[in-house]
Motif scaffolding. Structure first.
Motif, PDB file in Angstrom:
ATOM      1  N   ARG A 293     -29.413 -16.579  33.340  1.00 31.06           N
ATOM      2  CA  ARG A 293     -29.282 -15.327  32.581  1.00 31.06           C
ATOM      3  C   ARG A 293     -29.456 -14.115  33.496  1.00 31.06           C
ATOM      4  O   ARG A 293     -28.707 -13.131  33.405  1.00 31.06           O
ATOM      5  N   GLU A 294     -30.457 -14.179  34.375  1.00 33.26           N
ATOM      6  CA  GLU A 294     -30.727 -13.039  35.245  1.00 33.26           C
ATOM      7  C   GLU A 294     -29.597 -12.824  36.250  1.00 33.26           C
ATOM      8  O   GLU A 294     -29.211 -11.675  36.526  1.00 33.26           O
ATOM      9  N   VAL A 295     -29.042 -13.910  36.794  1.00 30.76           N
ATOM     10  CA  VAL A 295     -27.929 -13.762  37.729  1.00 30.76           C
ATOM     11  C   VAL A 295     -26.716 -13.158  37.020  1.00 30.76           C
ATOM     12  O   VAL A 295     -26.051 -12.255  37.543  1.00 30.76           O
ATOM     13  N   ALA A 296     -26.422 -13.632  35.817  1.00 28.37           N
ATOM     14  CA  ALA A 296     -25.295 -13.081  35.068  1.00 28.37           C
ATOM     15  C   ALA A 296     -25.520 -11.603  34.749  1.00 28.37           C
ATOM     16  O   ALA A 296     -24.591 -10.789  34.810  1.00 28.37           O
ATOM     17  N   ALA A 297     -26.769 -11.245  34.417  1.00 22.56           N
ATOM     18  CA  ALA A 297     -27.068  -9.839  34.133  1.00 22.56           C
ATOM     19  C   ALA A 297     -26.902  -8.981  35.379  1.00 22.56           C
ATOM     20  O   ALA A 297     -26.418  -7.840  35.311  1.00 22.56           O
ATOM     21  N   ALA A 298     -27.294  -9.518  36.550  1.00 24.39           N
ATOM     22  CA  ALA A 298     -27.123  -8.762  37.789  1.00 24.39           C
ATOM     23  C   ALA A 298     -25.648  -8.555  38.105  1.00 24.39           C
ATOM     24  O   ALA A 298     -25.243  -7.472  38.559  1.00 24.39           O
ATOM     25  N   VAL A 299     -24.829  -9.566  37.860  1.00 24.84           N
ATOM     26  CA  VAL A 299     -23.382  -9.419  38.060  1.00 24.84           C
ATOM     27  C   VAL A 299     -22.821  -8.371  37.105  1.00 24.84           C
ATOM     28  O   VAL A 299     -21.985  -7.533  37.474  1.00 24.84           O
TER      29      VAL A 299
END
Length: 390
Positions: A293-299
């Protein structure tokens, strides 16, 4: 379920076969000058073995009863029949190497433990019965601690526990992989069915809205452009063959579920549009669900920066890589004007913390790193690397 049933049927067949062999030996050794010292005890042990064989076959047939209490009872009965040899058999016969009363029947307990607890449990059961084999000679006061036949029997018990336990583990792993393959095939078929329905309805409507909006111009053209972006994103989403559907977004305040993993690919392909190209591996890229979730939010934050600073028509490319060595790399590159040196530091000093918090902060919390490459006129590339424990 089929594997469990087959394994317990095999153990039951072994119990009855070993019981028949023990019955033949007890009948042969009960009479004559070379018979048991207490023949009645031999028949009593055979009766116990017969009753327990019937009960154990019935009890282990029910999955709800295949717990450690039943396994402990099985081991207790096997140990009792084994130790009874010291009273029934004569010291002279034990010194000559005559087998114990249950002979190989006690190995059924080793097999049962191996089926339930795999190799470690099978070896533990073999060790318990090995102690019992040597105690027979101690209680009978034979002056030895077991001859060659005793040692051979102990070695066979250990081999049975180790080999059967290992085979059971391999069979269970194979069954789990088969179930996963069937599940993925079913998910792929359902995805293809949904894709056909979407293509025949939603995608055609969005394409028509995009075309008519471009023809009408004005505000309709803007609506057409948005419809085109949604069409591209939807096509990209349904074209990820073999990947599971992305998990539902959590509600506000809903904590992430620790201990679960999710495929990062669908979370990133959801950002695909006419101006954003997302490239992912053909195989799943699993991450812990909170990390994904955090990686997708950073993208998403990086793409927001592209639209804000480079314009709505700027193109961006998202590349997902799994190096196979415990790291996942996600890069976001655009064709914008780029940034002069020191631009990010100036923005942070002015209180604009989009990159510092939304991108670097998220990746830092995952014990990852962020590297930004940018120069005036050459666009910007943000490379995010996060650990992915296997």
């Amino acid at each position: 379920m089929g594997l469990e049933v087959a394994l317990w049927r095999a153990v039951a067949v072994y119990r009855f076969a070993a019981l028949g062999y023990a019955a033949v030996l007890i009948a042969m050794n009960s009479g004559g000058p070379d018979g048991y010292e207490h023949p009645a005890g031999g028949w009593a042990v055979l009766a116990v073995m017969t009753v327990w064989t019937a009960y154990a076959t019935f009890a282990f047939s029910d999955p709800r009863r295949r717990g450690w209490p039943l396994l402990a009872a099985d081991m207790t009965v096997a140990m009792g029949c084994l130790l009874a040899t010291a009273w029934v058999e004569s010291t002279a016969h034990l010194q000559q190497g005559r087998p114990t009363l249950p002979v190989s029947w006690v190995a059924a307990s080793v097999l049962a433990w191996a089926v339930v607890g795999a190799k470690r449990a099978g070896i533990a059961a073999a060790a318990i019965l090995a102690v019992g084999n040597f105690l027979v000679h101690v209680f009978a006061d034979t002056g030895v601690r077991g001859g060659p036949s005793t040692v051979n029997g102990v070695v066979l018990l250990f081999l049975a526990g180790m080999v059967v336990g290992h085979v059971v583990k391999l069979a269970r792993d194979a069954e789990a992989r088969l179930a996963r393959a069937v599940e993925l095939e079913a998910a792929t078929r359902e995805r293809e069915r949904l894709a056909r329905g979407i293509h025949d309805s939603v995608l055609q409507v969005l394409a028509m809205v995009q075309r008519r909006g471009a023809e009408l111009g004005g505000e309709a053209a803007e609506l057409g452009r948005m419809a085109g972006e949604q069409e591209a994103a939807l096509r990209n989403l349904i074209s990820v063959r073999g990947a599971p559907l992305p998990p539902p977004r959590p509600a506000a305040g809903d904590p992430p579920r620790p201990g679960t993993t999710t495929d990062l690919r669908p979370l990133l392909t959801a950002y695909g549009s006419t101006t954003v190209t997302v490239s992912t591996p053909a195989t799943p890229v699993p991450l812990a669900e909170p990390a994904a979730r955090e990686v997708a939010a950073a993208v998403g934050a990086a793409l927001d920066n592209v639209r804000e600073h480079c314009g709505e028509q700027a193109r961006a490319w998202v590349l997902l890589e799994d190096d196979g060595a415990g790291e996942v790399i996600v890069s976001v590159r655009d064709d914008g004007p780029g940034m002069p040196p020191g631009r990010l530091e100036e923005a942070a000093a002015a209180g604009r913390l989009g990159v510092v918090q939304s991108i670097r902060g998220r990746i830092r919390d995952l014990n990852g790193t962020v590297v930004i490459h940018s120069a005036p006129g050459e666009g910007t590339e943000i490379e995010m690397t996060v650990p992915a424990p296997r």
